[in-house]
Design a protein around this motif. Sequence first.
Motif, PDB file in Angstrom:
ATOM      1  N   GLU A  17      45.357  46.716  32.130  1.00  0.00           N
ATOM      2  CA  GLU A  17      46.250  45.555  32.290  1.00  0.00           C
ATOM      3  C   GLU A  17      46.368  44.904  34.005  1.00  0.00           C
ATOM      4  OE1 GLU A  17      49.774  46.506  30.219  1.00  0.00           O
ATOM      5  OE2 GLU A  17      48.974  46.167  28.469  1.00  0.00           O
ATOM      6  N   GLU A  18      46.248  46.026  34.707  1.00  0.00           N
ATOM      7  CA  GLU A  18      46.492  45.603  36.247  1.00  0.00           C
ATOM      8  C   GLU A  18      45.148  44.945  36.772  1.00  0.00           C
ATOM      9  OE1 GLU A  18      46.877  49.331  38.195  1.00  0.00           O
ATOM     10  OE2 GLU A  18      48.617  49.869  37.313  1.00  0.00           O
ATOM     11  N   THR A  19      43.881  44.900  36.077  1.00  0.00           N
ATOM     12  CA  THR A  19      42.950  44.021  36.223  1.00  0.00           C
ATOM     13  C   THR A  19      42.885  42.665  35.558  1.00  0.00           C
ATOM     14  OG1 THR A  19      41.549  46.129  36.743  1.00  0.00           O
ATOM     15  CG2 THR A  19      40.399  44.236  36.530  1.00  0.00           C
ATOM     16  N   TRP A  20      43.145  42.894  34.413  1.00  0.00           N
ATOM     17  CA  TRP A  20      42.890  41.797  33.678  1.00  0.00           C
ATOM     18  C   TRP A  20      44.258  41.382  32.963  1.00  0.00           C
ATOM     19  CZ3 TRP A  20      37.831  40.628  34.514  1.00  0.00           C
ATOM     20  CH2 TRP A  20      37.019  41.569  34.858  1.00  0.00           C
ATOM     21  N   SER A  21      44.689  40.081  33.120  1.00  0.00           N
ATOM     22  CA  SER A  21      45.918  39.838  32.330  1.00  0.00           C
ATOM     23  C   SER A  21      45.697  39.452  30.859  1.00  0.00           C
ATOM     24  CB  SER A  21      46.470  38.247  32.915  1.00  0.00           C
ATOM     25  OG  SER A  21      45.333  37.150  32.669  1.00  0.00           O
ATOM     26  N   SER A  22      46.458  39.875  29.697  1.00  0.00           N
ATOM     27  CA  SER A  22      46.266  39.895  28.564  1.00  0.00           C
ATOM     28  C   SER A  22      44.837  40.159  28.329  1.00  0.00           C
ATOM     29  CB  SER A  22      46.586  38.536  28.051  1.00  0.00           C
ATOM     30  OG  SER A  22      47.622  37.886  28.416  1.00  0.00           O
TER      31      SER A  22
END
Length: 453
Positions: free
Chosen positions: A365-370
């Motif tokens: 989640e810190e790299t890719w939103s949703s």
Amino acid sequence: MLDFAIFAVTFVIILVGAVLYLYPSSRRASGIPGLNPTDEKDGNLQDIIDRGSLHEFLVGLHDEYGSVASFWFGGRPVVSLGSVSELQQHINPNHASKQTSLDQQLFLHSGICWEKYLIEKKNILMHKSAKTKNFLTLPLVKKWKSFPEGQHTPLCAHLLGLAMKTVTQLALGERFGDDTEVLAFRKNHDAIWSEIGKGYLDGSLEKSSSRKAHYEKALSEMESLLLSVAKDRKTQRKQAVFVDALLQSNFTERQIMEDCMVFTLAGCVIAANLCIWALYFLSNSEEVQDKLHQELEDVLGSDPVSLDKIPQLRYCQQVLNETVRTAKLTPVAARLQEVEGKVDQHVIPKETLVIYALGVVLQDEETWSSPYRFDPDRFEEESARKSFCLLGFSGNQTCPELRFAYTVATVVLSTLVRQLKLHRLKGQVAEIRSELVSAPKDETWITVSRRSS
């Protein structure tokens, strides 16, 4: 028979065992948080088996211990990295050995330099790939167009067959234009691939004499077939397919056979599953499908896709990138720590095996939103493209089979999406089986309808 290590390293967990055997290290604790060995002899092997796959084991490991975590394989420690930040710290400063995602370790093992091969042969292979795939995709489109609206269409069965035909013809030559040859190849391919990693990991192959005999028979027949192909192709004077390029080298007959084995085994599975997941995700998103259709119409019109047009299909590239990310197509890679290194405050001892938990990172989640949502638009952002490249899914470090699979999938999408609309099957949710190459746990179905002119 091929050396056991050739196939053992194909599945990353077996790679772990091979590397730790070949590169002995001390048993001193690294100080990195993680699991204690549950068995003195096997370490955490049973924990991995209980979770169903190395990927699922790593998901639980990083959930409990954070983005840098350790476990034990046999009597030796292994370090796993589960975030982009940690991977970025580790890749260059620690002078680790070449990434061993999927087959790259196999290619190094057999002595072939794949970067050089790609530079010299890429255009020949990719041009022929686009041309051949266009030709082979047409019967599939014709078949799907003949289905009555609402008929269930099995993605796995149809696309694995298409991938088999494409990979065998491009790698081994026109001999595999004969469906009988392809079916014989597929029978042995399936028998070998089903046992790679699985049977060795839990020891079940050695415990079953019938399974072991079936595996060894398939392996022997595949070796004989590939040796026969190489012998026949020696009379060819032009480099037309993959095996021809190998025959121009100084490799031994056995090296050529082994490299053909690796390329065809892995190439079929990667290409098929990239196509399967791409079509499945498109069937679940009419908006994405329509946007892709518009790009294909704008760039290609009514012409078939060609090598020079592929770079212009930017949204198609985003769709495939997001397919790889969402499906966690290749969820694990590994490096051997050549010198003592450091990630954050953690010291990684020399000759420790470092696992790249790519499946964990791809849904961080810190790299890719949703992160669990299929959204090709995310790759319009430079940060997303950089993270994806860092993980080895794009750029110069992409493995040959994945580059090839992207070309295959581009041709499939460009042909199908311009002529057909893909529809999801109500109530179906395709579960991911995260092995060396992620695949649906069960047959995946869609329905299709013709696009209006």
